[in-house]
Scaffold this active site. Structure first.
Site, mmCIF file in Angstrom:
data_model
loop_
_atom_site.group_PDB
_atom_site.id
_atom_site.type_symbol
_atom_site.label_atom_id
_atom_site.label_comp_id
_atom_site.label_asym_id
_atom_site.label_seq_id
_atom_site.Cartn_x
_atom_site.Cartn_y
_atom_site.Cartn_z
ATOM 1 N N GLY A 1 40.938 17.284 25.924
ATOM 2 C CA GLY A 1 41.649 16.956 27.145
ATOM 3 C C GLY A 1 40.698 16.853 28.323
ATOM 4 O O GLY A 1 39.474 16.829 28.166
ATOM 5 N N ASP B 1 33.738 35.017 29.948
ATOM 6 C CA ASP B 1 32.884 33.843 30.191
ATOM 7 C C ASP B 1 32.415 33.810 31.645
ATOM 8 O O ASP B 1 32.571 32.811 32.346
ATOM 9 C CB ASP B 1 33.639 32.561 29.838
ATOM 10 C CG ASP B 1 32.700 31.378 29.601
ATOM 11 O OD1 ASP B 1 31.490 31.617 29.393
ATOM 12 O OD2 ASP B 1 33.166 30.229 29.628
#
Length: 678
Positions: free
Chosen positions: A49, A165
């Site tokens: 996407g 992250d």
């Protein structure tokens, strides 16, 4: 333009009115869920996407970010895992979005076989792009970054969530006030015993994620702290942990100091070393531990996290002395009058004493809820506050406005790189000065009305002839953006504050640099002088206000009452009161002579971006990221009125010399002129 939502489309932008994409023939969607207009592609998610910049038509076309999940391989393990993480990210944003430095979830839905996650748009650049522009950060800036991010990590860890992250790309600095936001919770995980003990799929970024996360799939709060340390290492040295990991795995962690250009101070060196420990048992275990080592003498507190709750920090309790001799005398005099009767002479005498004592009592009392009784004469109200005009002409955010001493001209500047001059009475544009290559952050007009001074992101100060619009000279000396300017009442001295953490004093007539003031450890975003030009106040993102002797160039004192960055300062016309605004959503009033805090004004629901006193000192105006302007009575702390009209952050407010007009600027690209009538 209409943006094609096919994630493989090579040229997704199409002219308005088209029903099919000119590049890939995919049917075009003008509004997702009949609400969100997609503007352009922000990033590609590698076949799963794209991320788009969009507008929310239900919120006056407010910018937002839409993440799209459109996996190519239906029914595969990869698709299932991607959908699982996507749903988890939406849930995390739903849970964490109340924090002002985490994007808010606006919507989550499925349409045409794709999943969409809509979140708040953070107007700014991530730290990787910032690093690419400036090359490296100094230790003071790294410490400021740690102090801004650690409370966010504490917030998410307290809610049993690990980000997994942490890296420069996932940290964005707001363009308006410099605060940092943590984004991309697609890898975040609920912190449970199962997560701690079960090996799983590696998630994170090599070099930034620690060994236990990359090798074993295990994640802890200490894992996020390693990512924070690796991020700071990257910013400090310019060396990418990912590149170092590609070359030698985690060997760089043991000798990280060899990449430094110069040694760190012992405090930061210790913190960095403990953040980067390869062995998780030797690493910091919580954000609180890091904060204690970074700020051992400071009171640690999270910024207000009531984005959705609307909770406002309470006003400080009013200070009253333990004994009340003046009040006792007032009561005694009243009793004598009652005893001896209300003769006219007694009544006049009593009123004189009462007025005198009440006035003296108010000076010893920090106003609170009873001020309406004690200071009726100080109440201010307006019969009418009207929006007289809205000036449109800037292409982007208007960042600063100033009014000429004769009250006839408005000067404005913005991130469209232009300075504009307007007729205050008619609202008509007089001229536009377009010689800047980067955004113009601030403008100020000299008290004699002859000179216009501007400062911007090109690190330079420009001096203009206000009457002709011609540039007189450019002042060079700062090494980073200029956001703050002030001119002395005699129009001879110019003061500038910069993101290089310094303040410079200039001779306005000659352009000669007189001296540089150092002491702030982060950006200087606001400066203000008293009328005789002897005292200077400066506000900084290091959460302090400094008071300077401008004549001799030394710091008199440092005011440290703000829990968050100081965004704006102003000094009252009589030189007695200093007003400051902060990211903690409050306005503080200080005694300029003593440095004592007088009172705290609360009411804004987001960062206070600008404050200004009226020419007579009776009104204080404040603007905020909550899109409102508030007018206050500085003598009592009473909120007089709230002005709502801007559709984005209010960046600057200023009064006309006759106190009858207020001018405001906003990130909604407009300037508004308000008429005040008592």
């Amino acid at each position: 333009m209409i943006c094609c939502l096919n994630p493989d489309c090579p040229n997704p932008l199409n002219p308005n009115g088209k029903k099919f994409c000119q590049s890939c023939s995919t049917p075009l969607v003008s509004l997702l869920r009949n609400r969100f207009r997609v503007i352009r592609v922000l990033s590609d998610e590698g076949g799963f996407g794209r991320t788009y910049l969009s507008e929310d038509v239900d919120k006056l076309n407010e910018r937002c970010v839409i993440k799209q999940l459109a996996p190519k391989f239906q029914g595969t393990w990869s698709q299932k895992k991607a959908m699982e993480l996507f749903a988890e990210e939406a849930q995390r944003l739903q849970d964490l979005g109340e924090h002002p430095q985490i994007p808010t979830l606006l919507a989550y839905f499925e349409q045409d076989g794709c999943l969409y996650l809509v979140q708040q748009y953070i107007n700014g650049e991530n730290l990787l792009k910032e690093l690419q522009q400036r090359k490296t950060y100094n230790p003071r800036e790294i410490q400021a970054i740690l102090l801004d991010l650690l409370p966010i990590l504490k917030f998410i860890h307290d809610r049993q969530i690990i980000h997994r992250d942490i890296k420069p790309e996932n940290i964005i600095r707001h363009k308006s006030d410099g605060r940092l936001s943590l984004i991309d919770f697609g890898s975040s995980k609920q912190f449970t015993a199962r997560v701690q003990n079960k090996s799983g799929t590696s998630i994170g970024s090599h070099g930034y994620s620690p060994l236990e996360q990359i090798r074993d799939g295990k994640a802890f709060p200490a894992s996020d702290l390693f990512g924070l340390g690796a991020t700071c290492f990257h910013l400090l040295t310019g060396n990418s942990p990912f590149q170092l990991w590609m070359e030698s795995g985690y060997a760089w962690v043991s000798n990280w100091r060899q990449y430094l250009r110069s040694p760190l101070n012992p405090e930061l060196d210790f913190v960095m070393d403990k953040l980067l420990k390869k062995d998780i048992q030797e690493r910091y275990q919580s954000a609180d531990e890091v904060l204690r080592d970074l700020t051992p003498k400071q009171l640690l507190a999270l910024p207000p996290a009531g984005k959705s709750s609307g909770k406002i920090p309470p006003t400080k309790a009013s200070y009253l002395p333990k004994s009340y001799p003046l009040l006792r005398i007032l009561i005694l005099v009243s009793a004598l009058i009652l005893l001896f009767g209300f003769s006219e002479s007694w009544y006049k005498y009593f009123r004189r004493i009462q007025t005198s004592l009440s006035s003296r009592l108010i000076q010893h009392h920090s106003p609170g809820q009873n001020d309406a009784v004690l200071s009726q004469s100080l109440k201010i109200s307006f019969d009418k506050v009207s929006l007289a005009n809205t000036l449109q002409g800037h292409e982007n955010s208007v960042l600063s406005v100033a009014i000429s001493p004769d009250g006839k001209t408005i000067a404005s500047s913005g991130d469209d790189r232009k300075i504009k001059l307007w007729n205050l009475a008619t609202g008509k544009l007089i001229s536009s000065l377009n010689t800047y290559a980067q955004q113009v952050n601030t403008v100020v007009i000299s008290p004699d009305g002859k000179i216009l001074v501007s400062g911007g992101d090109d690190n330079n100060i420009k001096i203009w002839n206000l009457a002709t619009g011609k540039q007189i000279r450019t002042l060079v000396g700062h090494s980073d953006s200029i956001h703050a300017l002030a001119i002395s009442l005699d129009s001879q001295t110019l003061v500038s504050g910069s993101d290089d953490n310094t303040i410079k004093i200039w001779d306005l007539a000659t352009g000669e640099q007189i001296r540089t003031l150092t002491g702030h450890t982060f950006w200087v975003r606001s400066v203000a002088m008293n009328e005789d030009g002897a005292i200077l106040a400066s506000g900084s993102f290091d959460k302090t206000i400094k008071i300077w002797n401008l004549v001799k160039g030394y710091s008199i004192r440092t005011l440290e009452g703000n829990s968050q960055t100081v965004t704006t300062v102003a000094i009252s016309p009589d030189g007695k009161t200093l007003a400051s605004g902060s990211r903690d959503r409050t306005i503080k009033l200080w005694n300029l002579a003593t440095g004592r805090e007088i009172r705290t004004l609360t009411g804004h629901s987001n960062t206070v971006t600008t404050v200004a006193f009226s020419a007579d000192g009776k009104i204080l105006a404040s603007g905020s990221r909550d899109r409102t302007i508030k007018l206050w009575n500085p003598a009592t702390g009473e909120e007089i009125v709230t002005l709502a009209g801007h559709t984005n952050t209010v960046t600057s407010v200023t009064f006309s010399p006759d106190n009858k007009t207020l001018v405001s600027a906003s990130e909604d690209n407009t300037i508004k002129i308000w008429r005040l009538s008592e």
